[in-house]
Every structure is written in C-alpha cells, then in structure tokens.
Design an enzyme around this catalytic site. Structure first.
Site, PDB file in Angstrom:
ATOM      1  CE1 TYR A 476      -3.364  -2.701   0.079  1.00  0.00           C
ATOM      2  CE2 TYR A 476      -3.461  -2.781   2.295  1.00  0.00           C
ATOM      3  CZ  TYR A 476      -3.722  -3.192   1.051  1.00  0.00           C
ATOM      4  OH  TYR A 476      -4.571  -4.370   1.244  1.00  0.00           O
TER       5      TYR A 476
HETATM    6  C1  LIG Z   1      -7.604  -2.042  -6.276  1.00  0.00           C
HETATM    7  C2  LIG Z   1      -6.552  -2.562  -5.489  1.00  0.00           C
HETATM    8  C3  LIG Z   1      -6.532  -3.624  -4.654  1.00  0.00           C
HETATM    9  C4  LIG Z   1      -5.638  -4.344  -3.997  1.00  0.00           C
HETATM   10  N1  LIG Z   1      -5.936  -5.227  -3.255  1.00  0.00           N
HETATM   11  C5  LIG Z   1      -4.975  -5.799  -2.525  1.00  0.00           C
HETATM   12  C6  LIG Z   1      -5.279  -6.973  -1.434  1.00  0.00           C
HETATM   13  O1  LIG Z   1      -6.236  -7.416  -1.452  1.00  0.00           O
HETATM   14  N2  LIG Z   1      -4.094  -7.471  -0.706  1.00  0.00           N
HETATM   15  C7  LIG Z   1      -2.921  -6.898  -1.088  1.00  0.00           C
HETATM   16  O2  LIG Z   1      -1.953  -7.334  -0.318  1.00  0.00           O
HETATM   17  N3  LIG Z   1      -2.641  -6.073  -1.626  1.00  0.00           N
HETATM   18  C8  LIG Z   1      -3.748  -5.175  -2.710  1.00  0.00           C
HETATM   19  N4  LIG Z   1      -3.315  -4.239  -3.346  1.00  0.00           N
HETATM   20  C9  LIG Z   1      -2.080  -3.721  -3.350  1.00  0.00           C
HETATM   21  C10 LIG Z   1      -1.333  -4.695  -4.303  1.00  0.00           C
HETATM   22  O3  LIG Z   1      -0.844  -5.670  -3.788  1.00  0.00           O
HETATM   23  C11 LIG Z   1       0.050  -3.764  -4.827  1.00  0.00           C
HETATM   24  O4  LIG Z   1      -0.230  -2.515  -5.236  1.00  0.00           O
HETATM   25  C12 LIG Z   1       0.787  -4.373  -5.570  1.00  0.00           C
HETATM   26  O5  LIG Z   1       2.194  -4.183  -5.657  1.00  0.00           O
HETATM   27  C13 LIG Z   1       0.548  -4.446  -7.025  1.00  0.00           C
HETATM   28  O6  LIG Z   1       1.214  -5.311  -7.988  1.00  0.00           O
HETATM   29  P1  LIG Z   1       1.212  -4.813  -9.423  1.00  0.00           P
HETATM   30  O7  LIG Z   1       1.927  -5.984 -10.239  1.00  0.00           O
HETATM   31  O8  LIG Z   1      -0.412  -4.939  -9.883  1.00  0.00           O
HETATM   32  O9  LIG Z   1       1.549  -3.338  -9.411  1.00  0.00           O
HETATM   33  P2  LIG Z   1       2.752  -2.622 -10.267  1.00  0.00           P
HETATM   34  O10 LIG Z   1       2.336  -1.294 -10.145  1.00  0.00           O
HETATM   35  O11 LIG Z   1       3.146  -3.199 -11.637  1.00  0.00           O
HETATM   36  O12 LIG Z   1       3.946  -2.869  -9.351  1.00  0.00           O
HETATM   37  C14 LIG Z   1       4.092  -2.621  -8.097  1.00  0.00           C
HETATM   38  C15 LIG Z   1       5.654  -2.499  -7.657  1.00  0.00           C
HETATM   39  O13 LIG Z   1       6.323  -3.739  -7.971  1.00  0.00           O
HETATM   40  C16 LIG Z   1       7.294  -3.594  -8.741  1.00  0.00           C
HETATM   41  N5  LIG Z   1       7.106  -4.682  -9.724  1.00  0.00           N
HETATM   42  C17 LIG Z   1       6.213  -5.090 -10.537  1.00  0.00           C
HETATM   43  N6  LIG Z   1       6.359  -6.156 -11.059  1.00  0.00           N
HETATM   44  C18 LIG Z   1       7.783  -6.480 -10.987  1.00  0.00           C
HETATM   45  C19 LIG Z   1       8.465  -7.290 -11.478  1.00  0.00           C
HETATM   46  N7  LIG Z   1       8.069  -8.460 -12.309  1.00  0.00           N
HETATM   47  N8  LIG Z   1       9.877  -7.507 -11.025  1.00  0.00           N
HETATM   48  C20 LIG Z   1      10.245  -6.576 -10.232  1.00  0.00           C
HETATM   49  N9  LIG Z   1       9.377  -5.511  -9.838  1.00  0.00           N
HETATM   50  C21 LIG Z   1       8.102  -5.620 -10.144  1.00  0.00           C
HETATM   51  C22 LIG Z   1       6.859  -2.303  -9.724  1.00  0.00           C
HETATM   52  O14 LIG Z   1       7.977  -1.643 -10.197  1.00  0.00           O
HETATM   53  C23 LIG Z   1       6.439  -1.501  -8.382  1.00  0.00           C
HETATM   54  O15 LIG Z   1       7.408  -1.011  -7.813  1.00  0.00           O
HETATM   55  C24 LIG Z   1      -4.464  -3.835  -3.915  1.00  0.00           C
HETATM   56  C25 LIG Z   1      -3.992  -2.396  -4.953  1.00  0.00           C
HETATM   57  C26 LIG Z   1      -5.140  -1.879  -5.562  1.00  0.00           C
HETATM   58  C27 LIG Z   1      -5.017  -0.841  -6.486  1.00  0.00           C
END
Ligand SMILES: Cc1cc2nc3c(=O)[nH]c(=O)nc-3n(C[C@H](O)[C@H](O)[C@H](O)COP(=O)(O)OP(=O)(O)OC[C@H]3O[C@@H](n4cnc5c(N)ncnc54)[C@H](O)[C@@H]3O)c2cc1C
Length: 537
Positions: A476
């Site tokens: 978060y």
């Molecule tokens: C609507 C919503 C619902 C959510 N629900 C939950 C929940 O139920 N439980 C919970 O724990 N969290 C929840 N989250 C938070 C979520 O877990 C984080 O935002 C998570 O980091 C998202 O991963 P992403 O790959 O979608 O995001 P991205 O924005 O793609 O990545 C997030 C971070 O990780 C890095 N990253 C992404 N992919 C890689 C990779 N392959 N290798 C290295 N670094 C990488 C990115 O550079 C960035 O720093 C929620 C967020 C939102 C907006």
C-alpha cells in the site's frame, strides 16, 4: 519454464561489451537502436518497442494505470517495452544502463504511487503484460506463474484444474502477481495459509547484468529479499513457482452491513477482540465508510463485515454465535459456494457487480478502474477504544468517498517469524488498516484537499496504532512516509521509510541490494539503498 541456462554467462559477457554512455538528446533513439542490435534476441523485438511517436504509445501506457492521479503526468517514459520473452528483458536492462535510462517494471500497475510507470528522470517502462503464462501441476500442488499474470488469471486457471486447490493472495482480480507477491499479498486465506509471499517456492529473476537466475542460482539471500521486500530494487522477476493450498469444495461467504444505528461501533469493538483469535478458517474483514441513513436526508457510518469461511454454513453459524453473536449472522445472510465462487464474490463486493457472474469475469483486465486515489496503511496491536473509533467516524463524514478496511491477523500469520521472509509485520498485531480516499474532481486543488484529508486521518490515528516504528505495508505504497534523494541516499536517510515497511529486515535487505546491484541501477523513490563501505562495517 524452459528458458534458463543458456542466458546465464552470455548476458554477463554482453553487459561488459555494452559499457555505459551518459544520456544525450538522442538517448531514446540510441536506446532503441541498442535493442535492435542486441544479439541473441529470440523473438523480433521491434514489435514490442513503443516510442512516444508510436500511435499505440498512449494506449499501452494508459492500459495499466490504476490510479488516475497519474494519468496526465508530464514525465512520461521515453520508451515502453512489452517483452515477449526473457531476451527482451535482458536487452532492455543492458541497453537502459548503456544509455542512462532508468527502468520502471510494471506487472499489473496497481502501485498506489504509480512507481511502476511514473519517474522524474528519463526512463523506460518494462511492461510485462505479455508474460502471463500459468502452468498448474495438480499432482504436486504447485504452479509456475509469470509475473505479468493477474491474480484473476491465476485463480481462474487453478479453478479450471482443481476444485479443491487455491492460493492465498489478494482480492482484486486485476492486481499483478509481479508486484503483489514481491510485497507480501494479503487475502482471505491468510489466517490459514499466510501471505502469497509465504507460499513462493522458487522464482526466476533477471539481475542487473542480464543474468536469468532461479532460486538455486540467485541464492537464499536474494530469494528471501524478493518475498516481501518488493521486487523493483533487485531486478526483474519473470516468474514465480508457488505452492497451492487445499481448499474445501464448499466455502461460505457473507457481506453483512451494519450502520451506527444498528450498533456498528459496538460490533467493531467486539470484532477487535475476537477476529484474530477465531478459527483460522474464518476471515472477516470490516470495510467502513459513510452511507445514507434510514432516516431521510441523514448520513451515517456503515460497516460491512465481508467474510469467507472454509467450510459449510452449518459449521459457520455456531462459530459466529460463539465468537461474534453481536453481528447477529443469520443463515440467509450466507451463501455456500466454491473457492472460485468466493473469489468472484469478493470482487463483486469490491466493484459493486453481481455475485453471480461467470468465472471468466476474473480474466477481464480492464474491469477495475479505481479512479483518482491515495492510500495509507497501519498496524494495530491493541483494540482501538470506542472514543478512538468515534473520532474516526467523524473524519469519514468530511469526504464523499473515504474508506477504511480492517483485516484480521492471527492463525498462520502469528506462527511465522518476522524474519522468515523479508515481509516483517507479524508478531503481536491484531489487525491491519488500509485507508483509501477516492475522488472524481480533477485538478491540483482537489487533489491537495483529499490528500490533506487522508493525512489528517493518519495523524489522528497515531495514538492507536503501532509505533517506533509506525509500521506500513509496502504494497500500500505511501510516499508520505519518506523518499530517497534523486542522487545518493544514505542507509540512515532511507531508514526513515525503510524500517516502517520492513522493520528489522531493512538492514538485511540493504545488504542483499549492495551485493546484487552494487551501483544501484534498479532504483525508485522507495527502492532499497546500497550500503557504502563505511555503512557495511
Ligand atoms: C484496487 C487494488 C486492490 C488491491 N488489493 C490488495 C489485496 O487484496 N491485498 C494486498 O495485499 N494488496 C492489494 N493491493 C495492493 C497491491 O498488492 C500492490 O499495489 C501491488 O504492488 C500491485 O502489484 P502490481 O503488479 O499490480 O503493480 P505494479 O504497479 O506493476 O508494481 C508494483 C511495484 O512492484 C514492482 N514490480 C512489478 N512487477 C515487477 C516485476 N516483475 N519484477 C520486479 N518488480 C516488479 C513495480 O516496479 C512497483 O514498484 C491492491 C491494490 C489496488 C490498487
């Protein structure tokens, strides 16, 4: 996952061959040329490289922006690369270093501060959305999932292979496994099985030299770091191997709303005492927000008790009567379904859709548009007294769309030590708070107003939540708790935010970072810092 060994030593040789050049006006052209000239590319790369003049650039950029606060930012990536295979990622890592561009890796794009697609320096987005392969091995209860796959795709694929296997990760189907697993991953199975990161048994990561490493090759320190420490500081995670967990063929869900007039505050008081101590098969989250009162023209506070129980309703009702009779749960409030049905239910609660949708809805990547938002997090050790809750409710009346989510700890979360993986927040917490404010008004003034509101709520909560340090959840993401400098950031300076996210694990994370990325190429506003020689001693 067949792509390992041939790249190991080869990529190191390429890295040496392509030495660094400072950025120039032609940086992005030179970068693209470098990609095109990069040897050993398996699929043609030109179709997955988007410069700002490409007609698809804007739609590719916007596709995974999950926070409209960052839609119109002027600092856009010079180039977006959407790799089809490992060689495209390796080329991007090596060519970015050569041409002085930073990399932002994006999987699902849910980062609350947009760190996967916003930067104040010249940068490239490595968007992994094409890497969404999932292979489930039912017999061995494992799966390989590529980092660009979403939670919805993972859950759907598991459910197509087995009705009695699941995976303990987050709720929202569009969240990417790349970011989510590397930061922790809370969901409704966590009291029984822990976090997503607790259930990772192998991974493929590409390091700063372009080497593709599995668990054995990366070593236990780096493998420890990418399970909770966030992936972005250490390299690009290509895929995870996960342990699937048993789920019963019948689970029970409910979403029961109670307003202040229906004793919401008293029920939450009791929930704080029991939610982390109940049978570990039950998970009851409380979502609190402003709502219309039954009294015409008045507003109230409404708490939604959203739950998943790994068993049938006949077993659930006596459990609830024993632990939380104040909620007055009735059979008619409950629905028996399959585990995948419970995932659809939880997403329906989130987006306000029908609970009867087909499982294929979990494959829809464009369904969830969270609007303009800002989030924060906290951890609670002692129940918040009633006057503390009442003050919180008063704050909720001040904005149209502010929400609090209380997620219970206990069960498996209490059994895992704070240092088992780099996710540190375990011992002594009774629940976790997620604060979110969402708004529609455009412009800086509105943004400031809502950001000020959530900061006020956070300040208000100070006496009631963890302190020294005040713990926060890296998934978060919240830049208010501190950021790195644009240039060098010392360990002490980074500790301001680092110990909030990672507690005593922050030091070991910095040690791992220093070893695997000594020149700090993989950096962002809250990336793990490297240690100077002095700091190492
Ligand atoms: C609507 C919503 C619902 C959510 N629900 C939950 C929940 O139920 N439980 C919970 O724990 N969290 C929840 N989250 C938070 C979520 O877990 C984080 O935002 C998570 O980091 C998202 O991963 P992403 O790959 O979608 O995001 P991205 O924005 O793609 O990545 C997030 C971070 O990780 C890095 N990253 C992404 N992919 C890689 C990779 N392959 N290798 C290295 N670094 C990488 C990115 O550079 C960035 O720093 C929620 C967020 C939102 C907006």
């Amino acid at each position: 996952m067949k792509f390992l060994s041939s790249y190991f030593t080869f990529a190191t040789a390429i890295a040496i061959l392509f030495s660094f050049e400072p950025p120039s006006v032609d940086t992005h052209k030179n970068f693209v040329q470098c990609l095109y000239n990069y040897p050993h590319i398996t699929n043609s790369i030109s179709n997955v490289v988007y410069t700002q003049t490409n007609p698809s650039y804007s739609s590719i950029l916007g596709m995974s922006i999950r926070n409209s606060r960052f839609f119109n930012r002027s600092s856009k990536p010079q180039v977006i690369v959407t790799p089809l295979d490992v060689s495209h990622i390796q080329a991007t890592i090596i060519c970015s270093q050569r041409h002085g561009l930073q990399i932002r890796t994006r999987s699902g794009g849910h980062d609350y501060e947009g760190l996967s697609y916003v930067a104040e320096v010249p940068f490239v987005i490595l968007d992994l959305f094409n890497l969404q392969q999932i292979t489930v091995d039912v017999e061995n209860r494992t799966a390989w999932v590529q980092a660009g796959a979403t939670l919805g795709e993972l859950y759907y694929t598991i459910s197509q292979k087995s009705k009695t296997l699941g995976f303990p990760a987050g709720v929202c189907a569009t969240v990417g496994t790349g970011g989510h697993f590397s930061g922790g991953g809370y969901g409704s199975l966590m009291r029984k099985y822990g976090l997503a990161a607790d259930n990772i048994i192998d991974a493929h990561i590409i390091d700063v030299n372009g080497n593709l490493l599995d668990r054995k090759a990366m070593g236990e320190d780096l493998f420890w770091a990418i399970r909770g420490g966030g992936g972005a500081s250490f390299g690009v995670i290509v895929a995870w191997k996960i342990k699937l967990v048993p789920v019963p063929s019948t689970v029970t869900v409910f979403n029961v709303a109670r307003t202040l007039e229906e004793n919401a505050t008293e029920i939450i008081q009791k929930w704080q005492l029991v939610a982390n101590k109940m049978d570990e098969r039950i998970f009851i989250r409380v979502d609190v927000k402003k709502a219309n009162s039954s009294e015409h023209g008045k507003q109230t506070i409404q708490a939604n008790f959203v739950s998943m129980f790994q068993g049938g309703v006949e077993e659930l009702i006596p459990l609830m009567q024993k632990s939380l009779p104040e909620l007055g749960l009735d059979r008619k409030d409950c629905t028996e379904t399959s585990w995948i049905g419970s995932v659809i239910f939880a997403n329906a609660v989130l987006v306000g859709s029908s609970v009867n949708e087909a499982p294929e809805v979990l494959l829809n990547r464009t369904r969830f548009r969270p609007g303009i938002n800002k989030a924060k997090s906290d951890y609670v050790r002692k129940p918040i007294p009633v006057e503390g809750l009442q003050g919180l409710w008063r704050l909720l009346y001040e904005v149209p769309d502010g929400e609090l989510q209380f997620a219970p700890y206990g069960g498996r979360m209490d059994e895992i030590s704070d240092s088992e993986i780099s996710f540190a927040h375990r011992s002594g917490y009774i629940f976790h708070i997620h604060y979110v404010v969402v708004w529609e008004e455009e412009g800086d003034e509105a943004a400031q107003r809502y950001m000020n509101w959530i900061r006020k709520v956070y300040k208000y909560m100070e006496p009631y939540v963890s302190n020294s340090p005040r713990a926060a959840y890296v998934n978060y993401r919240d830049l208010d708790i501190g950021i790195n400098n644009n240039g060098y950031t010392s360990y002490d300076q980074a500790s301001i935010w680092g110990v909030k996210y990672f507690g005593n694990n922050f030091r070991r994370l910095a040690t791992v970072k220093t070893k695997v990325d000594p020149h700090n190429f993989f950096k962002n506003e809250q990336s793990i810092p490297t240690l100077s020689a002095e700091e190492e001693n």
